[in-house]
Design a protein around this motif. Structure first.
Motif, PDB file in Angstrom:
ATOM      1  N   LYS A 179      73.788  84.647 -36.393  1.00 15.72           N
ATOM      2  CA  LYS A 179      74.509  83.420 -36.742  1.00 15.72           C
ATOM      3  C   LYS A 179      74.565  82.454 -35.567  1.00 15.72           C
ATOM      4  N   LEU A 180      74.763  82.982 -34.363  1.00 15.92           N
ATOM      5  CA  LEU A 180      74.836  82.131 -33.181  1.00 15.92           C
ATOM      6  C   LEU A 180      73.510  81.441 -32.893  1.00 15.92           C
ATOM      7  N   ILE A 181      72.415  82.187 -32.977  1.00 15.77           N
ATOM      8  CA  ILE A 181      71.111  81.586 -32.677  1.00 15.77           C
ATOM      9  C   ILE A 181      70.728  80.588 -33.765  1.00 15.77           C
ATOM     10  N   ASP A 182      71.064  80.891 -35.011  1.00 11.90           N
ATOM     11  CA  ASP A 182      70.808  79.943 -36.105  1.00 11.90           C
ATOM     12  C   ASP A 182      71.512  78.610 -35.852  1.00 11.90           C
ATOM     13  N   LYS A 183      72.794  78.687 -35.512  1.00  7.90           N
ATOM     14  CA  LYS A 183      73.578  77.466 -35.289  1.00  7.90           C
ATOM     15  C   LYS A 183      73.074  76.697 -34.073  1.00  7.90           C
ATOM     16  N   ALA A 184      72.696  77.424 -33.030  1.00  6.79           N
ATOM     17  CA  ALA A 184      72.200  76.758 -31.827  1.00  6.79           C
ATOM     18  C   ALA A 184      70.892  76.029 -32.106  1.00  6.79           C
ATOM     19  N   ILE A 185      69.989  76.662 -32.856  1.00  8.43           N
ATOM     20  CA  ILE A 185      68.713  76.027 -33.202  1.00  8.43           C
ATOM     21  C   ILE A 185      68.949  74.797 -34.069  1.00  8.43           C
ATOM     22  N   GLN A 186      69.851  74.927 -35.036  1.00  9.63           N
ATOM     23  CA  GLN A 186      70.172  73.791 -35.898  1.00  9.63           C
ATOM     24  C   GLN A 186      70.746  72.628 -35.099  1.00  9.63           C
TER      25      GLN A 186
END
Length: 364
Positions: A293-300
């Motif tokens: 979830k953290l990497i998804d949000k950071a990429i977004q």
């Protein structure tokens, strides 16, 4: 030092497996306020850098500084990075000094973190990987320092930066079957046992067959025949033995024991031997886990792109981390020129990768 300057400096080290060429000592000095542990064996160097900011969880960034040999066909010196039209050319540009530079710079600029931040760096990922990350993790376990989460900065993106992360990997099982027959004259087939004829009868039921149906994250585990050989390259002698090699990139639904049963199903009654070896075990990290979830949000946030969750491709050192229960994902730049002549990466990808990693650390 800015991220691109650091990246170019790392590219200038001719760190062909397993030689780090001094790059690990350079990183150690660059992150001088991190504690350093060296786990070196059989010519392989492994460097752990860590800093305990607080009592929270342990996040590890992992990667390798070694690269494959340059080979022929380069338009420039593969260890003298050049910049052209926004791209940086050098061996290791994508695989994976871009990822190493990004998390090293993010770690250097981190001033606050609720837990332990560490870097696991090896000089033996492109080789046998026996004394690299695998060995370093054994030592970390002995010291009680296995991380809770890990990000391996291998190149994962496909068409544009940010479009894919890896939340798991297939395993890899290699097999060798030897079918014993009875050598004889081709004119008297009734006096011989031709192993080619015997194996040819079962090949349609084995070659390219899916051993399971796969699932939403994994493709089916496929039985892939990679080599068949027999005989003496003459036309008047039937062979006494046939050797067949195969590989199965298995998902979590198919085990080595399942593969053994599959082979025996079709070779039962034949005089044969089977050797199996597993060079990598499959793993999957829950897409609802904190690190995904953290990497998804950071990429977004950095790119505006929602990455797909993939398990495709070969193997990486992420498999070793997963074996210790570490919730592991992979994210890095595009992988369209890895191991090729004139390997390159766009410098914007390197900058954005650093920004993604910094965002993950800050929001952890």
């Amino acid at each position: 030092m800015e991220i691109i300057d650091l990246f170019k400096q790392l590219l200038s080290f001719p760190s062909i497996t397993p030689d780090d060429a001094g790059s690990l000592e350079f990183i150690k000095e660059y992150l001088e306020d991190y504690e350093a542990l060296w786990f070196n064996k059989e010519g392989v160097k492994n460097l752990i850098l860590y800093k305990k900011f607080g009592e929270g969880e342990h996040l590890c960034f992992a990667g390798h500084v070694d690269v494959v040999p340059p080979g022929e066909g380069w338009n420039s010196d593969p260890f003298e990075p050049i910049e052209k039209d926004g791209y940086i050319y050098a061996r290791g540009a994508q695989d994976m000094k871009s990822g190493v530079a990004a998390f090293v710079q993010a770690a250097k600029e981190t001033k606050e973190f609720n837990g332990t931040l560490s870097l696991l760096l090896t000089s033996d990922e492109e080789g046998d990987a026996k004394w690299g990350t695998r060995y370093a993790l054994q030592e970390l376990k002995r010291m009680g320092m296995i991380p809770d989460y890990a990000i391996v900065a291998e190149p994962t993106c496909e068409k544009e930066f940010g479009d894919a992360i890896k939340i798991g990997r297939r395993g890899s099982v290699n097999g060798v079957i030897e079918k014993i027959g009875k050598q004889g004259h081709a004119a008297y087939p009734e006096k011989a046992i031709n192993p080619i004829h015997k194996v040819a009868q079962v090949l349609p039921h084995m070659a390219g067959v899916d051993l399971d149906e796969g699932d939403e994250f994994f493709a089916p585990s496929k039985f892939v025949i990679t080599d068949i050989r027999a005989g003496m390259e003459v036309t008047n002698v039937t062979p006494g033995k046939l050797k067949m090699m195969f590989n199965v990139r298995n998902n979590t639904k198919t085990t080595m024991q399942d593969i053994e049963r599959f082979v025996h199903k079709y070779f039962d009654g034949m005089n044969y031997s089977l050797q199996l070896s597993q060079s990598a075990k499959p793993f999957i990290t829950d897409p609802d886990s904190k690190i995904v979830k953290l990497i998804d949000k950071a990429i977004q946030k950095v790119t505006g792109i929602t990455p797909k969750h993939s398990t495709a491709g070969g193997t990486s050192d992420a498999r070793f981390l997963a074996e210790y229960g570490v919730k592991t994902i992979e994210f890095g730049v595009k992988n369209d020129t890895i191991h090729a002549p004139n390997e390159r990466v766009h410098k914007d990808e390197v900058v954005n990768l650093y920004r993604v990693f910094l965002e993950v650390i800050e929001s952890f």
